[in-house]
Design a protein around this motif. Structure first.
Motif, short mmCIF file in Angstrom:
data_model
loop_
_atom_site.label_atom_id
_atom_site.label_comp_id
_atom_site.label_asym_id
_atom_site.label_seq_id
_atom_site.Cartn_x
_atom_site.Cartn_y
_atom_site.Cartn_z
N LEU A 46 0.82 -1.22 0.00
CA LEU A 46 0.00 0.00 0.00
C LEU A 46 0.85 1.27 0.00
N LYS A 47 2.15 1.11 0.22
CA LYS A 47 3.03 2.29 0.30
C LYS A 47 2.87 3.16 -0.95
N ASP A 48 2.65 4.45 -0.75
CA ASP A 48 2.53 5.49 -1.80
C ASP A 48 1.15 5.53 -2.47
N LEU A 49 0.27 4.57 -2.14
CA LEU A 49 -1.06 4.61 -2.76
C LEU A 49 -1.85 5.84 -2.27
N ASP A 50 -1.53 6.31 -1.05
CA ASP A 50 -2.30 7.43 -0.49
C ASP A 50 -2.09 8.74 -1.26
N ASP A 106 -2.99 2.50 8.40
CA ASP A 106 -2.46 1.14 8.56
C ASP A 106 -2.97 0.25 7.44
N ASN A 107 -3.80 -0.75 7.79
CA ASN A 107 -4.28 -1.68 6.75
C ASN A 107 -5.71 -1.35 6.31
N ILE A 108 -6.17 -0.13 6.62
CA ILE A 108 -7.56 0.23 6.26
C ILE A 108 -7.60 1.35 5.23
N LEU A 109 -8.28 1.08 4.12
CA LEU A 109 -8.52 2.09 3.09
C LEU A 109 -9.92 2.64 3.30
N TYR A 110 -10.02 3.97 3.37
CA TYR A 110 -11.33 4.61 3.51
C TYR A 110 -11.74 5.12 2.14
N ILE A 111 -12.84 4.57 1.63
CA ILE A 111 -13.22 4.84 0.24
C ILE A 111 -14.62 5.43 0.16
N VAL A 125 -5.84 -3.85 -6.26
CA VAL A 125 -6.11 -2.41 -6.25
C VAL A 125 -5.01 -1.72 -7.05
N LYS A 126 -5.41 -0.73 -7.85
CA LYS A 126 -4.44 0.00 -8.69
C LYS A 126 -4.81 1.47 -8.66
N PRO A 127 -3.83 2.36 -8.86
CA PRO A 127 -4.18 3.78 -8.93
C PRO A 127 -4.93 4.08 -10.22
#
Ligand SMILES: C[S@@+](CC[C@H](N)C(=O)[O-])C[C@H]1O[C@@H](n2cnc3c(N)ncnc32)[C@H](O)[C@@H]1O
Length: 160
Positions: A46-50, A106-111, A125-127
């Motif tokens: 997940l690194k850098d996905l944010d 952490d391990n939670i994506l808020y969408i 998951v992809k950008p």
């Protein structure tokens, strides 16, 4: 037929517990919030996905066991070949949605803008990258003149 085994990398949590009455595309789920819990072994990825505002979710329509090669999709009352539709009752039961990514903790994506059932298994998951993912089209097949209405259509029981 070649068999491929896939592992879910996480679970998508949404307010939708039943299919009837839920949106059929993210355009009909504007503002609908969800979370994705990523399995611990995949969290490093997940690194850098944010840094991205929108992401592509690829997932498994886990409530379906069968498929149909000809079916009547939500957007029509006439049958079509499944691959000319976005219907969930398809071989491999794979779906995708472009959703807004609000934050990652952490391990939670808020969408936001999510159009799947609660506890849908996430495969990847992809950008979302407009320069490569947005193209100009000149034909829309049987959906010509109707695709804008996908946002206001809600699911009925036809694939339940
Ligand atoms: C028409 S599909 C389109 C989804 C996706 N945006 C796509 O284009 O692949 C969306 C519908 O699939 C059904 N659905 C959503 N999540 C599901 C799941 N986990 N298992 C089975 N059906 C599901 C619901 O009826 C929902 O309205």
């Amino acid at each position: 037929m070649r068999k491929i085994e896939l592992n879910a990398i996480g679970l998508i949590h949404t307010p939708f517990k039943i299919r009837e009455g839920m949106p059929i595309q993210p355009t009909g789920a504007k503002g609908v919030k969800g979370t994705i819990i990523i399995e611990s072994e995949f969290v490093e990825g997940l690194k850098d996905l944010d840094g991205f505002s929108h992401i592509i979710l690829i997932y498994h329509f886990h409530k379906l066991k069968e498929y149909k090669l000809t079916l009547t999709p939500f957007m029509d009352d006439k049958p079509h070949g499944v691959f000319s539709t976005r219907a969930p009752k398809r071989p491999n039961h794979i779906g995708f949605s472009v959703v807004k990514l609000n934050k990652i903790e952490d391990n939670i994506l808020y969408i936001e803008n999510i159009d799947v059932l609660d506890k849908t298994p996430l495969l990847d998951v992809k950008p979302f990258i407009p320069a490569v993912d947005v193209v100009e089209v000149d034909k829309l097949g049987w959906l010509e003149g109707r695709s804008e209405k996908m946002g206001s259509k809600i699911a009925d029981s036809r694939f339940s």
